[in-house]
Design a protein around this motif. Structure first.
Motif, PDB file in Angstrom:
ATOM      1  N   ARG A  13       0.828  -1.208   0.000  1.00  0.00           N
ATOM      2  CA  ARG A  13       0.000   0.000   0.000  1.00  0.00           C
ATOM      3  C   ARG A  13       0.861   1.257   0.000  1.00  0.00           C
ATOM      4  N   MET A  14       1.885   1.255   0.841  1.00  0.00           N
ATOM      5  CA  MET A  14       2.780   2.406   0.966  1.00  0.00           C
ATOM      6  C   MET A  14       3.479   2.714  -0.353  1.00  0.00           C
ATOM      7  N   ARG A  15       3.917   1.677  -1.041  1.00  0.00           N
ATOM      8  CA  ARG A  15       4.656   1.859  -2.292  1.00  0.00           C
ATOM      9  C   ARG A  15       3.730   2.117  -3.478  1.00  0.00           C
ATOM     10  N   GLY A  16       2.461   1.768  -3.335  1.00  0.00           N
ATOM     11  CA  GLY A  16       1.547   1.879  -4.472  1.00  0.00           C
ATOM     12  C   GLY A  16       1.538   0.602  -5.284  1.00  0.00           C
ATOM     13  N   GLU A  17       2.718   0.196  -5.713  1.00  0.00           N
ATOM     14  CA  GLU A  17       2.923  -1.088  -6.376  1.00  0.00           C
ATOM     15  C   GLU A  17       4.277  -1.623  -5.914  1.00  0.00           C
ATOM     16  N   ALA A  18       4.377  -2.931  -5.734  1.00  0.00           N
ATOM     17  CA  ALA A  18       5.639  -3.495  -5.250  1.00  0.00           C
ATOM     18  C   ALA A  18       5.721  -4.964  -5.597  1.00  0.00           C
ATOM     19  N   HIS A  19       6.940  -5.437  -5.825  1.00  0.00           N
ATOM     20  CA  HIS A  19       7.156  -6.875  -5.980  1.00  0.00           C
ATOM     21  C   HIS A  19       7.771  -7.412  -4.689  1.00  0.00           C
ATOM     22  N   GLY A  20       7.865  -8.718  -4.602  1.00  0.00           N
ATOM     23  CA  GLY A  20       8.278  -9.365  -3.361  1.00  0.00           C
ATOM     24  C   GLY A  20       9.628  -8.919  -2.847  1.00  0.00           C
ATOM     25  N   TYR A  21      10.577  -8.700  -3.753  1.00  0.00           N
ATOM     26  CA  TYR A  21      11.913  -8.301  -3.312  1.00  0.00           C
ATOM     27  C   TYR A  21      11.871  -6.925  -2.646  1.00  0.00           C
ATOM     28  N   GLN A  22      11.060  -6.014  -3.184  1.00  0.00           N
ATOM     29  CA  GLN A  22      10.946  -4.679  -2.575  1.00  0.00           C
ATOM     30  C   GLN A  22      10.311  -4.772  -1.185  1.00  0.00           C
ATOM     31  N   VAL A  23       9.266  -5.592  -1.067  1.00  0.00           N
ATOM     32  CA  VAL A  23       8.625  -5.782   0.235  1.00  0.00           C
ATOM     33  C   VAL A  23       9.643  -6.332   1.228  1.00  0.00           C
ATOM     34  N   ARG A  24      10.397  -7.330   0.791  1.00  0.00           N
ATOM     35  CA  ARG A  24      11.402  -7.955   1.662  1.00  0.00           C
ATOM     36  C   ARG A  24      12.454  -6.947   2.103  1.00  0.00           C
ATOM     37  N   GLN A  25      12.938  -6.111   1.180  1.00  0.00           N
ATOM     38  CA  GLN A  25      13.973  -5.129   1.523  1.00  0.00           C
ATOM     39  C   GLN A  25      13.460  -4.124   2.547  1.00  0.00           C
ATOM     40  N   ASP A  26      12.234  -3.655   2.352  1.00  0.00           N
ATOM     41  CA  ASP A  26      11.658  -2.706   3.317  1.00  0.00           C
ATOM     42  C   ASP A  26      11.573  -3.335   4.705  1.00  0.00           C
ATOM     43  N   LEU A  27      11.081  -4.558   4.769  1.00  0.00           N
ATOM     44  CA  LEU A  27      10.895  -5.201   6.064  1.00  0.00           C
ATOM     45  C   LEU A  27      12.229  -5.526   6.725  1.00  0.00           C
ATOM     46  N   LEU A  28      13.242  -5.858   5.933  1.00  0.00           N
ATOM     47  CA  LEU A  28      14.569  -6.088   6.503  1.00  0.00           C
ATOM     48  C   LEU A  28      15.141  -4.794   7.075  1.00  0.00           C
ATOM     49  N   MET A  29      14.895  -3.658   6.402  1.00  0.00           N
ATOM     50  CA  MET A  29      15.376  -2.372   6.917  1.00  0.00           C
ATOM     51  C   MET A  29      14.729  -2.050   8.259  1.00  0.00           C
ATOM     52  N   TRP A  30      13.488  -2.510   8.454  1.00  0.00           N
ATOM     53  CA  TRP A  30      12.779  -2.273   9.717  1.00  0.00           C
ATOM     54  C   TRP A  30      13.074  -3.373  10.746  1.00  0.00           C
ATOM     55  N   ALA A  31      13.948  -4.311  10.400  1.00  0.00           N
ATOM     56  CA  ALA A  31      14.321  -5.435  11.276  1.00  0.00           C
ATOM     57  C   ALA A  31      13.113  -6.292  11.660  1.00  0.00           C
ATOM     58  N   ALA A  32      12.142  -6.402  10.750  1.00  0.00           N
ATOM     59  CA  ALA A  32      10.928  -7.181  11.043  1.00  0.00           C
ATOM     60  C   ALA A  32      11.232  -8.664  11.205  1.00  0.00           C
ATOM     61  N   ASP A  33      12.369  -9.108  10.678  1.00  0.00           N
ATOM     62  CA  ASP A  33      12.747 -10.504  10.857  1.00  0.00           C
ATOM     63  C   ASP A  33      13.055 -10.795  12.330  1.00  0.00           C
ATOM     64  N   ARG A  34      13.365  -9.759  13.100  1.00  0.00           N
ATOM     65  CA  ARG A  34      13.690  -9.954  14.513  1.00  0.00           C
ATOM     66  C   ARG A  34      12.465  -9.860  15.408  1.00  0.00           C
ATOM     67  N   TRP A  35      11.611  -8.840  15.180  1.00  0.00           N
ATOM     68  CA  TRP A  35      10.512  -8.630  16.119  1.00  0.00           C
ATOM     69  C   TRP A  35       9.178  -9.197  15.651  1.00  0.00           C
ATOM     70  N   ALA A  36       9.079  -9.607  14.392  1.00  0.00           N
ATOM     71  CA  ALA A  36       7.822 -10.209  13.922  1.00  0.00           C
ATOM     72  C   ALA A  36       8.048 -11.586  13.309  1.00  0.00           C
ATOM     73  N   ASN A  37       9.282 -12.083  13.405  1.00  0.00           N
ATOM     74  CA  ASN A  37       9.626 -13.396  12.853  1.00  0.00           C
ATOM     75  C   ASN A  37       9.255 -13.507  11.374  1.00  0.00           C
ATOM     76  N   VAL A  38       9.454 -12.401  10.637  1.00  0.00           N
ATOM     77  CA  VAL A  38       9.136 -12.382   9.210  1.00  0.00           C
ATOM     78  C   VAL A  38      10.333 -12.928   8.435  1.00  0.00           C
TER      79      VAL A  38
END
Length: 201
Positions: A13-38
Motif C-alpha cells: 500500500r505504501m509503495r503503491g505497487e511493489a514486488h516481493g523483493y521490494q517488500v522484503r527489503q523494506d521489512l529487513l530495513m525495519w528489522a521485522a525478521d527480529r521482532w515479527a519473525n518475518v
C-alpha cells in the motif's frame, strides 16, 4: 500470520505497487525478521495468499537479470479494508500481541490522528486494567507467613516484574499520545500524501 499479513499489505500500500523483493527489503530495513519473525519465505507466501484472497492483485511482471521475472502487486479495495481492520486490532487491542503492535506502528500515519489517539488510549486503559488485576493477585494470593495457605512470599517478584514491564509500556504510550496530541507527525486526514498513502488507480 497476522503481523506478516499487516506488514505485507502495508508495504504494498505504501509503495503503491511493489514486488516481493521490494517488500522484503523494506521489512529487513525495519528489522521485522527480529521482532515479527518475518522470514523471506513467509513474505512470498503472504503475497500469494493475499492475492488468492483478492486483497492484493497482480499488476504486471518485471524482468529481472538476477532470476525469474518479478510479479508486481497492488492493494485492492478489499485489501484496504483488511489493512484498516488489522491496524485497528494491532494498535487498539492489547491482547493482539507485541508483534501485531510493532507491525502497526510503521503505518500509523495512514490513519487519521484522532483514530490513532483513540486506539492508543484504549490500549492504555487495557494495560492499566491488567496492572490492577496483577496487583490484586499479588495482594490476595500471597501467604502472609511461611506455612500459610497461598503462594510463597517470593512469588510476588513475578507479579512485580509483570507490572514493571507493563508500567514501562504505559509510560511510553502516554508520552506518544501527548506528542501526537501536540501535533507530531502528519496523518492521512492532514496530508493525503502521508506515509502509507493508497495507490492511485
Amino acid at each position: 500470520m497476522s503481523a506478516t499479513r499487516l506488514l505485507v499489505l502495508g508495504v504494498v500500500r505504501m509503495r503503491g505497487e511493489a514486488h516481493g523483493y521490494q517488500v522484503r527489503q523494506d521489512l529487513l530495513m525495519w528489522a521485522a525478521d527480529r521482532w515479527a519473525n518475518v522470514k523471506q519465505g513467509s513474505i512470498y507466501h503472504a503475497l500469494k495468499k493475499l492475492t488468492a484472497e483478492e486483497l492484493l492483485e497482480e499488476v504486471h511482471t518485471e524482468e529481472s537479470g538476477l532470476g525469474p521475472d518479478r510479479v508486481v502487486y497492488r492493494i485492492t479495495p478489499q485489501g484496504e479494508g483488511d489493512f484498516f481492520y488489522l491496524m485497528s486490532k494491532g494498535l487498539g487491542e492489547g491482547d493482539s500481541g507485541p508483534a501485531m503492535f510493532n507491525a502497526a506502528l510503521p503505518f500509523i500515519t495512514a490513519l487519521e490522528r484522532k483514530t490513532v489517539l483513540f486506539l492508543l488510549k484504549s490500549r492504555i486503559r487495557q494495560a492499566e486494567g491488567q496492572m490492577a488485576t496483577t496487583q490484586h493477585l499479588m495482594d490476595t494470593t500471597i501467604a502472609e507467613k511461611p506455612g500459610d495457605i497461598g503462594k510463597p512470599a517470593h512469588i510476588r517478584e513475578m507479579f512485580r516484574y509483570w507490572n514493571a514491564s507493563v508500567e514501562g509500556v504505559v509510560e511510553w504510550l502516554r508520552d506518544l499520545v501527548k506528542r501526537l496530541e501536540d501535533g507530531e507527525y502528519e496523518f492521512a486526514d492532514e496530508n493525503p500524501a502521508a506515509f502509507g498513502a493508497p495507490p492511485v488507480r
